[in-house]
Design a protein around this motif. Structure first.
Motif, PDB file in Angstrom:
ATOM      1  N   LYS A 126      44.106 -39.471  20.620  1.00 51.71           N
ATOM      2  CA  LYS A 126      44.007 -38.442  19.580  1.00 51.71           C
ATOM      3  C   LYS A 126      44.170 -39.120  18.228  1.00 51.71           C
ATOM      4  O   LYS A 126      44.749 -40.207  18.170  1.00 51.71           O
ATOM      5  CB  LYS A 126      45.168 -37.453  19.732  1.00 51.71           C
ATOM      6  N   GLY A 127      43.727 -38.465  17.174  1.00 50.80           N
ATOM      7  CA  GLY A 127      43.961 -38.990  15.830  1.00 50.80           C
ATOM      8  C   GLY A 127      45.457 -38.965  15.524  1.00 50.80           C
ATOM      9  O   GLY A 127      46.163 -38.064  15.994  1.00 50.80           O
ATOM     10  N   GLY A 128      45.926 -39.964  14.790  1.00 49.51           N
ATOM     11  CA  GLY A 128      47.323 -39.959  14.366  1.00 49.51           C
ATOM     12  C   GLY A 128      48.298 -40.498  15.392  1.00 49.51           C
ATOM     13  O   GLY A 128      49.503 -40.546  15.151  1.00 49.51           O
ATOM     14  N   GLY A 130      48.601 -43.538  16.409  1.00 50.32           N
ATOM     15  CA  GLY A 130      49.122 -44.851  16.016  1.00 50.32           C
ATOM     16  C   GLY A 130      48.194 -46.014  16.349  1.00 50.32           C
ATOM     17  O   GLY A 130      48.602 -47.184  16.318  1.00 50.32           O
ATOM     18  N   THR A 131      46.923 -45.721  16.590  1.00 53.53           N
ATOM     19  CA  THR A 131      45.965 -46.757  17.013  1.00 53.53           C
ATOM     20  C   THR A 131      45.759 -47.832  15.942  1.00 53.53           C
ATOM     21  O   THR A 131      45.828 -49.031  16.233  1.00 53.53           O
ATOM     22  CB  THR A 131      44.612 -46.106  17.353  1.00 53.53           C
ATOM     23  N   ASP A 162      41.702 -46.589   7.905  1.00 58.54           N
ATOM     24  CA  ASP A 162      43.017 -46.758   7.284  1.00 58.54           C
ATOM     25  C   ASP A 162      43.522 -48.197   7.260  1.00 58.54           C
ATOM     26  O   ASP A 162      44.586 -48.460   6.713  1.00 58.54           O
ATOM     27  CB  ASP A 162      44.048 -45.902   8.036  1.00 58.54           C
ATOM     28  N   PHE A 166      47.098 -49.977   5.504  1.00 61.78           N
ATOM     29  CA  PHE A 166      48.179 -50.650   6.218  1.00 61.78           C
ATOM     30  C   PHE A 166      48.322 -52.117   5.811  1.00 61.78           C
ATOM     31  O   PHE A 166      49.326 -52.747   6.118  1.00 61.78           O
ATOM     32  CB  PHE A 166      47.955 -50.577   7.727  1.00 61.78           C
ATOM     33  N   SER A 290      52.392 -45.336  22.321  1.00 66.67           N
ATOM     34  CA  SER A 290      52.826 -45.482  20.943  1.00 66.67           C
ATOM     35  C   SER A 290      54.043 -44.597  20.730  1.00 66.67           C
ATOM     36  O   SER A 290      54.155 -43.535  21.352  1.00 66.67           O
ATOM     37  CB  SER A 290      51.664 -45.047  20.046  1.00 66.67           C
ATOM     38  N   ARG A 291      54.946 -45.013  19.864  1.00 65.24           N
ATOM     39  CA  ARG A 291      56.125 -44.212  19.528  1.00 65.24           C
ATOM     40  C   ARG A 291      56.834 -43.685  20.770  1.00 65.24           C
ATOM     41  O   ARG A 291      57.029 -42.491  20.924  1.00 65.24           O
ATOM     42  CB  ARG A 291      55.727 -43.013  18.677  1.00 65.24           C
ATOM     43  N   ALA A 322      57.645 -47.972   9.767  1.00 63.90           N
ATOM     44  CA  ALA A 322      56.212 -47.641   9.692  1.00 63.90           C
ATOM     45  C   ALA A 322      55.853 -47.114   8.304  1.00 63.90           C
ATOM     46  O   ALA A 322      54.831 -47.489   7.725  1.00 63.90           O
ATOM     47  CB  ALA A 322      55.830 -46.629  10.769  1.00 63.90           C
ATOM     48  N   LEU A 326      53.470 -48.855   5.197  1.00 60.52           N
ATOM     49  CA  LEU A 326      52.378 -48.111   4.591  1.00 60.52           C
ATOM     50  C   LEU A 326      52.533 -48.076   3.065  1.00 60.52           C
ATOM     51  O   LEU A 326      51.591 -48.298   2.320  1.00 60.52           O
ATOM     52  CB  LEU A 326      52.387 -46.689   5.165  1.00 60.52           C
TER      53      LEU A 326
HETATM   54  N1  LIG Z   1      55.563 -46.797  16.158  1.00 63.85           N
HETATM   55  C1  LIG Z   1      55.558 -45.926  15.144  1.00 63.85           C
HETATM   56  N2  LIG Z   1      56.681 -45.351  14.721  1.00 63.85           N
HETATM   57  C2  LIG Z   1      56.666 -44.458  13.716  1.00 63.85           C
HETATM   58  N3  LIG Z   1      55.562 -44.092  13.036  1.00 63.85           N
HETATM   59  C3  LIG Z   1      54.383 -44.637  13.400  1.00 63.85           C
HETATM   60  C4  LIG Z   1      54.313 -45.578  14.468  1.00 63.85           C
HETATM   61  N4  LIG Z   1      53.016 -45.953  14.611  1.00 63.85           N
HETATM   62  C5  LIG Z   1      52.318 -45.269  13.673  1.00 63.85           C
HETATM   63  N5  LIG Z   1      53.116 -44.484  12.944  1.00 63.85           N
HETATM   64  C6  LIG Z   1      52.714 -43.608  11.840  1.00 63.85           C
HETATM   65  O1  LIG Z   1      51.831 -42.616  12.320  1.00 63.85           O
HETATM   66  C7  LIG Z   1      50.818 -42.337  11.377  1.00 63.85           C
HETATM   67  C8  LIG Z   1      49.443 -42.459  12.038  1.00 63.85           C
HETATM   68  O2  LIG Z   1      49.229 -43.818  12.389  1.00 63.85           O
HETATM   69  P1  LIG Z   1      47.780 -44.450  12.545  1.00 63.85           P
HETATM   70  O3  LIG Z   1      47.986 -45.835  13.015  1.00 63.85           O
HETATM   71  O4  LIG Z   1      46.979 -44.250  11.296  1.00 63.85           O
HETATM   72  O5  LIG Z   1      47.178 -43.549  13.706  1.00 63.85           O
HETATM   73  P2  LIG Z   1      45.658 -43.425  14.205  1.00 63.85           P
HETATM   74  O6  LIG Z   1      44.930 -44.658  13.856  1.00 63.85           O
HETATM   75  O7  LIG Z   1      45.786 -43.241  15.680  1.00 63.85           O
HETATM   76  O8  LIG Z   1      45.109 -42.204  13.540  1.00 63.85           O
HETATM   77  C9  LIG Z   1      51.025 -43.263  10.213  1.00 63.85           C
HETATM   78  O9  LIG Z   1      51.686 -42.593   9.208  1.00 63.85           O
HETATM   79  C10 LIG Z   1      51.915 -44.372  10.808  1.00 63.85           C
HETATM   80  O10 LIG Z   1      52.727 -44.939   9.803  1.00 63.85           O
END
Ligand SMILES: Nc1ncnc2c1ncn2[C@@H]1O[C@H](COP(=O)(O)OP(=O)(O)O)[C@@H](O)[C@H]1O
Ligand SMILES: [Mg+2]
Length: 375
Positions: A126-128, A130-131, A162, A166, A290-291, A322, A326
């Motif tokens: 899913k989006g968000g 942490g990929t 994004d 990062f 993730s997370r 995280a 950012l």
């Molecule tokens: N391990 C983690 N712990 C806490 N926050 C995280 C972690 N991994 C990602 N995030 C946060 O989650 C949000 C979405 O991450 P993102 O890598 O852009 O996801 P995606 O690419 O899947 O849409 C960002 O704000 C990121 O900082």
């Protein structure tokens, strides 16, 4: 037999370096080459101030000629001039004789038996989820694990992604430029398309604006293949929603579906994993979490059961770190002393086939103790 012409060098060692690799070379002047071209011309510009203009005029007269530059430093301005002049490759000091021979052999069209690099894909359930965070940081960690070799991250999507947020990178070119110019793919051209995001890691970013015609599957494959001929490890952040991209992943060694322990994500992960297994075979597909949350209602085993594949790695949740990364535009993996960057490092070691020091010490057993080795 490969015929190499050396121009502008006083350095006897270059001939010797080529000779030990079975490549004959002769010295000549630029004028002589223009009238009687060889297979490959090695142009030593180490004493020069910039790129001599004669190089582009030779290339104009003999478009098929491959030109290699020997430079004292890999400066962006020189690389750009070299690309514009049609130079195929730049080898910088310290000049490594194996690298030089490999470059010359490849340009002369002889097969070089170097293994292609490994390619690891990440697709978010899913989006968000942490990929992009995982892709950026694993690529950053991998670079430091395999140094002096380099790692590449490709952001495989047709709209602004994004990765730049990062990493703080400001790429001038993107994957769309690579795809539109597959006929021009060589080392110099490629090196200009990527942006350095960490000491040993480069990024091929997504385009700022979507290419109107979309991105073509066979060309995406060509770009991935070329990347793996240059980089020892390539990490690809794959857009989940683009069919062409999902169809271009044959060359990947492993495709990781990124999930977490939420019901909707797990359901989507199981659908995506099933689709990928169908297309690429079950051995190539794995999960990463993730997370991760130990207290979550849905356990790691539940996720594995639902998605039908095992979890290769779990990344801890660390909101503070995280967010900080950012805000600073600096990958988490560049800082030590937090659980998240340690986790990226462990996974990078796994991908690079490096075992952690403790494990090595344990398995060295009696021999290790006898020799007091503390690997
Ligand atoms: N391990 C983690 N712990 C806490 N926050 C995280 C972690 N991994 C990602 N995030 C946060 O989650 C949000 C979405 O991450 P993102 O890598 O852009 O996801 P995606 O690419 O899947 O849409 C960002 O704000 C990121 O900082
Ligand atoms: Mg993303």
């Amino acid at each position: 037999m490969i015929h190499v012409t050396l121009i502008g060098t006083q350095d006897r060692q270059i001939e010797e370096m080529l000779r030990v690799s079975g490549i004959d070379s002769v010295r000549a002047t630029a004028e002589a080459v223009a009238s009687n071209p060889a297979d490959v011309v090695v142009f030593d510009v180490r004493g020069e101030d910039g790129l001599p203009p004669v190089i582009s005029s030779i290339k104009r007269q003999h478009p098929d000629l491959s030109i290699v530059i020997l430079a004292s430093k890999l400066e962006p301005a020189l690389l750009l001039d070299a690309m514009r002049a049609g130079v195929s490759e730049v080898v910088a000091e310290p000049i490594d004789h194996e690298e030089l021979a490999r470059v010359v052999q490849r340009l002369a069209g002889t097969r070089v038996h170097t293994e292609p690099g490994r390619i690891h894909g990440f697709i978010g359930a899913k989006g968000g989820v942490g990929t992009t965070t995982i892709a950026v940081n694993v690529a950053t960690s991998l670079g430091s694990v395999i140094k002096p070799e380099r790692a590449l991250m490709i952001e495989l999507q047709n709209t602004a992604g994004d990765a730049t947020l990062f990493t703080g990178a400001e790429p001038r070119f993107s994957i769309a430029d690579a795809i539109q110019n597959t006929h021009r793919l060589d080392h110099v051209f490629f090196r200009n398309l990527v942006t350095q995001i960490a000491p040993s890691t480069d990024l091929l970013a997504s385009p700022e604006r979507a290419a109107a015609s979309g991105l073509d599957v066979s060309r995406i494959k060509q770009v991935i293949a070329f990347a793996s001929s240059v980089y020892k490890h390539t990490i690809i952040d794959v857009a989940r929603t683009d069919r062409a991209m999902l169809e271009a992943l044959d060359q990947l060694n492993t495709i990781y579906v990124v999930a977490n322990q939420e019901l909707a994500t797990v359901r989507s992960a199981s659908r995506i994993a099933a689709m990928l297994r169908e297309r690429y075979g079950p051995d190539k597909i794995a999960l990463v979490l993730s997370r991760s949350d130990r207290d979550a209602d849905i356990s790691q085993a539940d996720v594995e059961r639902a998605a039908g594949c095992s979890v290769a790695h779990t990344f801890p949740s660390n909101y503070r770190v995280a967010l900080q990364a950012l805000n600073k535009g600096r990958p988490v993996a560049l800082d030590n002393h937090n659980d998240l960057s340690a986790s990226f490092k462990r996974f990078a070691n796994h991908l690079a086939g490096v075992r952690p020091a403790r494990e090595r010490a344990k398995s060295s057993g009696l021999f290790g103790r006898l020799t007091h080795s503390r690997s």
